[in-house]
Design a protein around this motif. Structure first.
Motif: not given
Length: 296
Positions: A135-143, A159-164, A177-182, A187-190
């Motif tokens: 069960k995943v969500c779109i992260s507020s953090y970007q790749r 991988y600090i980005n991944s931890i966040l 989470a799933i991260l978007l790009d700029m 983009a990808e998961a952490p």
């Protein structure tokens, strides 16, 4: 989780030593700035004995990561593979997760490293994300923007980005989470790449803003073997949420299905999806249950 005990052996700068006896400097660039590169590799207990899956590809990527980050890599890849098999034997490991790490000597400046060490350790570890649909969500953090760093390098600091992103997701009650790009593309998961299924085809984000996953490349090759059309293209969050199904893949995660993204639940029954077919085929490949070596 306990990764080692008093009997565990690791490889450090050409020697096998007990893990509790290993030492490093508190003044290392790697500790202070995250300036190091690493790999995640798996070994499997096959009917042909213990086999490290894609060992050469992983160590070649480790070397490439070091080159991109201006970290010296004075090591022979074939020798590292040989030492890794010895490490598994010394620790009596047949199924294992292997972590090589190239880290830097003491240096409080921001100049490139001139001296490095290499450590290789291993431990028993199940699938990183478990075996249940995620069960995943779109992260507020970007790749990270590829103009800010070499995103294709498997560098520790990335991988600090991944931890966040993972921490945020779990804090909201999601598995991952799933991260978007700029550009707000998927983009990808952490710690894994992503594929989606729509109308009998698989889609995955192209290289450029993601880690060039070795498992991702394996999945793409399996698609050719299985005559599954797989298209690399930019995908939006809406593309993902409107997919029939989706899955993550990575060395640690292996192949694991996704149940939902935010409020959107995928309509396909997982066991009937292309992802489930890939999951079964990938497991057969790494366990050498069928001879895919000619085509993979």
């Amino acid at each position: 989780m306990q990764y080692y005990d008093s009997a565990t052996v690791l490889y450090l700068d050409g020697k096998f030593i007990k893990a509790p006896e290993a030492k490093t400097s508190l003044y290392s660039q790697s500790l202070h700035y995250g300036y190091a590169v690493f790999e995640g590799i798996r070994a499997y207990n096959t009917h042909n004995g213990t086999r490290i899956f894609k060992a050469k590809e992983h160590y070649e990527r480790l070397k490439r990561s070091a080159e991109l980050m201006h970290i010296p890599f004075p090591y022979d890849i074939n020798d590292l593979i040989k030492q890794t098999y010895k490490l598994l034997e010394k620790n009596k490991l047949k199924d294992a997760y292997i972590r090589p790490l190239v880290y830097c000597a003491p240096n409080m400046t921001l100049s490139p490293a001139t001296e490095v060490s290499i450590m290789i350790c291993a431990w028993e570890w199940g699938a990183y994300l478990g075996t249940q649909l995620q069960k995943v969500c779109i992260s507020s953090y970007q790749r990270p923007n590829p103009k800010s760093t070499h995103v294709e390098a498997k560098a520790s600091g990335h991988y600090i980005n991944s931890i966040l992103a993972t921490t945020e997701a779990k804090g909201k009650g999601f598995d991952e989470a799933i991260l978007l790009d700029m550009n707000n593309n998927i983009a990808e998961a952490p710690g894994a790449n992503i594929f989606i299924e729509k109308n009998g085809k698989l889609y995955t984000p192209p290289l450029g803003n993601i880690l060039a996953g070795i498992t991702r490349a394996t999945v793409i090759r399996l698609c050719k073997t299985l005559d599954i059309e797989c298209i690399e293209k930019h995908l939006s969050a809406d593309d993902l949420k409107n997919a029939d199904s989706a899955f993550f893949c990575g060395t640690a995660a292996e192949v694991i299905g996704i149940a939902s993204v935010d409020e959107a639940v995928f309509p396909a029954i997982w066991t009937e999806t292309l992802g489930a077919t890939i999951q079964r085929t990938y497991k057969a490949l790494v366990l050498e249950k069928q001879n895919y070596e000619v085509i993979i």
